[in-house]
Design a protein around this motif. Structure first.
Motif, short mmCIF file in Angstrom:
data_model
loop_
_atom_site.label_atom_id
_atom_site.label_comp_id
_atom_site.label_asym_id
_atom_site.label_seq_id
_atom_site.Cartn_x
_atom_site.Cartn_y
_atom_site.Cartn_z
N THR A 2 -2.72 29.40 24.51
CA THR A 2 -1.96 28.42 23.75
C THR A 2 -2.92 27.41 23.16
O THR A 2 -3.67 26.76 23.89
CB THR A 2 -0.93 27.71 24.64
N SER A 28 1.14 33.46 20.33
CA SER A 28 2.31 33.78 21.13
C SER A 28 2.58 35.27 21.11
O SER A 28 2.02 36.01 20.32
CB SER A 28 3.52 33.02 20.54
N SER A 32 7.58 34.95 24.38
CA SER A 32 7.34 33.51 24.32
C SER A 32 8.00 32.88 23.10
O SER A 32 8.50 31.76 23.16
CB SER A 32 5.84 33.21 24.29
N LEU A 36 10.77 29.91 23.05
CA LEU A 36 10.63 28.71 22.23
C LEU A 36 11.85 28.51 21.33
O LEU A 36 12.40 27.40 21.24
CB LEU A 36 9.37 28.81 21.36
N LYS A 39 14.83 27.33 23.28
CA LYS A 39 14.68 25.91 23.60
C LYS A 39 15.04 25.05 22.39
O LYS A 39 15.76 24.05 22.52
CB LYS A 39 13.25 25.63 24.06
N LYS A 40 14.55 25.43 21.21
CA LYS A 40 14.85 24.67 20.00
C LYS A 40 16.34 24.74 19.66
O LYS A 40 16.93 23.76 19.22
CB LYS A 40 14.01 25.16 18.82
#
Length: 89
Positions: A2, A28, A32, A36, A39-40
């Protein structure tokens, strides 16, 4: 692996008319990326989006742009998908 790249530009250091910019880039894999985006999505459902330490409250309506681009680089083709949310405050 990352790698985070981010920056914030204040009023005194405008870059091409940009008063502030936060950007995160990282290498990524698909799993992953899904994590992400989930989450967004949760953040957007709660009327905000978080980028690094910056929490941005979202308005009720905005413009959304999905873009796909291919660019020839030597003997390879660079492909990019962007999701952009834009509004005026």
């Amino acid at each position: 692996m990352t790698n985070y790249v981010y920056g914030c530009y204040g009023e005194k250091t405008k870059v091409r008319g940009i008063a502030m910019k936060r950007q995160i880039k990282r290498t990524s894999d698909k799993a992953s990326l899904v994590e992400l985006l989930e989450k967004k999505l949760a953040e957007i459902r709660n009327n905000y989006i978080q980028i690094d330490d910056l929490r941005i409250n979202l308005p009720e309506s905005f413009e959304v742009e999905l873009e796909y681009e291919e660019e020839q680089k030597s003997e390879k083709t660079k492909c990019k998908v962007e999701i952009e949310i834009e509004w005026i405050k």
